[in-house]
Design an enzyme around this catalytic site. Sequence first.
Site: not given
Lengths: 542, 265
Positions: A98, A211, A213, A223, A226, A257, A321, A356
């Site tokens: 990730f 954030q 995304h 969404l 990821e 991100r 996001h 994050r």
Amino acid sequence: MRAALEASRKSVNVAVLSKVHPLRSHSAAAQGGINAALGDEDTWEAHAFDTVKGSDYLADQDAAEVLCKEAPADIIELENMGTVFSRREDGRLQQRPFGGAGFPRTCYVGDITGQAILHVVWEQLIKAGVPTYEEWFVTSLVVEDGACRGVIAMEMRSGQVQAIAAKAVILATGGLGRVYQPTTNSLISTGDGMSLAYRAGAPLMDMEFVQFHPTTLKDSGVLLTEGARGEGAYLLNSLGERFMARYAPQKMELAPRDVVSRAEQTEIDEGRGVDGCVLLDLRHLGEERIRERLWQINDLAQDLAGTDILKEPVAVRPGMHYHMGGVKTDINGATLLPGLYAAGECACVSVHGGNRLGGNSLLETVVFGRRAGAAAADCASAAAPHNVSQAAVADQERALKAVLERSRREDTTASIRHEMGTTMTAKLSVFRTEKEMAQAVEKMRELKEHYRSLGVQDKGRVFNFDLANYVELGYLLDCAECIAAAALARRESRGAHSRRDFPERDDESWLRHSLSYHTPDGPRLDHTPVTVTRWQPERRAY
Amino acid sequence: MEARLRVRRFDPESGDGARYQSYALEVPSYATVLDTLLQIRDDLDGSLALRCSCRSAICGSCAMRINGQARLACKTKVLALAPDGEEITVEPMGNMPVIKDLVTDMASFWSKVKAIGPWLQPVGPSPKREYLVPQETTRDLTEVMACIMCGACVSDCATLETELGLGKDPDATFLGPAALAKAYRFVADPRDGADGQRLLALSRAEGIWDCTRCNICVEVCPKGVAPLEQILALRRKAIEAGYEENLGARHTLEFEKTVRESAWL
């Protein structure tokens, strides 16, 4: 629910109260996974370092250490409870790479990890016999003698307003995504817990950190995980280049991100976008892998964008996001208001700081939900019984009646919400400037004024969503105002807060959290230091 | 483009019965039925009641009958159903009492899910780490576990419609496709140790043998859970486990015997 489960294990009288059925919660929408250093080569320290670096050094390092140290046991517990995590050949938990992570440490259930975990924790709640009050909408916290003593809530089914006394209250109300339009967040993500705590006197922390995304669908704003890039998908510009090579040559598409969203926005702004977007290309992953590991986004791209990701790249862009800020808590979920706890996205411990990492939000809900549940149970066990004054219920009922008596005018809940959302997206997005943020602050003040005189069309009491949406808009406006004010004040770029006029991080002046306190005239800002344990701030490159 | 919706309205506080209200509005070409309903609520009629949340077919809130069939409003595009601007009929789910407009009372739905003991019931002490499970097994389980509890299958279940039509108490009717698919998810889980008790309970009245195999649950499920297939799998497992003391199992076994011995259907 994780908090309630933990409290029930401590033999206190606990109940879950939710404005929707608990399975409708926004955690269900988490797709990609949940992080823990389970691999032989991986360590919790490496996970904590990645988290701190990802946060642009704004995370409190003691909190990040707790998160990452306790992650493996919590993931194993979720598995033992029944979560159907994907497996390796040998039957052990599979982990995927990730963004911003040094190891593949994201456990997953296809691309429906949040749904899978949410349902399992709900199952455990039923097993434990914890009562759930479904479709009870909280309108305020009861604060008496300087402590939180319960909540005032409206039962949606009847419209009745009641006080529910409690020796301790845990907020686990999720994020505030609906402050923005569009957003990947559910319609229920309206910042309720943050606003409730704020109004009750508990400060909010780091509200400016929002954030975006990197992969949300163009029209719907929905969404795409990821996990797609974790499995190897490419981001391409209009020239067909994997443009991340210019911004994060080592991590490429798997940079954090904030880095990827800035890169995308730069490509789009400099004319290398495709119709206001960039392209996410999954074709080389092959049909079998997509069908086995990314089936939900395969469906979503087809249903919502009309794109067959097996055959063509899908247009994506940065979209609101997640919110790193929230009600300030310690590492046991305690807010600064006695008796009030918070966990999950509505809280700010802070483990995410300025940005994050993917796979850390579900983890936060589980680790800090558990810790908040235990701490609140201890608090409740030690507290003396307290009868809640009925005057608070009468006041709340009067306030709702006043709204019901006002008729719907030209300005509506929807029109104000729309204006708030589009303003926030235009003025407080991936890149920010002094002028635009100041305009947003001004606009939010103005909208708050309009808000006070809004009426509703539905005059009934049974499932009056018109009325609930009105109350939610009040929560959203509080949050929007705090985001704009805190962002305007922070004169540097850090994590997701990226200013054109102050493009550098400034540790000397700004390695500190912002606090927002409620006053009748808007938020009063203050600061508090960042806890640094073992990682001194360094230049952040990927 | 113009969307035209005909929505079943019911206000429990008005004293009036249900009625249909038609709306026509401009929506973008990518609009879903949910987008359209929300636009109605925002711009035309704030009193329209419906449950919704995620807009991406994962929270399970917005199941409703659209042109007579249970669907998720957020997964149903206006253009797909009405390419030439036809009117789309939107009604609450079936087989459940209506509270207001498109909001139904799902109490019986949830009590049936709870009735199957919907949590993992392992035998023996927990392992030190995770249970070792083959990936093929988790893949199969995940397909069933992908159920979002939206209620679409229960809404359109023919068995339930018949039983409720006969005036049976809702809680004493067929457990229904959602609860049974959930039950299969545990029976098929190698970590679960309560298969025997589960299959015995599911073999009783209102359980796996009440399904008439009409297949509607498979057709309407927005997540590909295929409840009927899970019900049939539960039947096979129940017979294998020897739970034959019920009409459904005996019928199946006699049927098999007849075919085997006489080659006649």
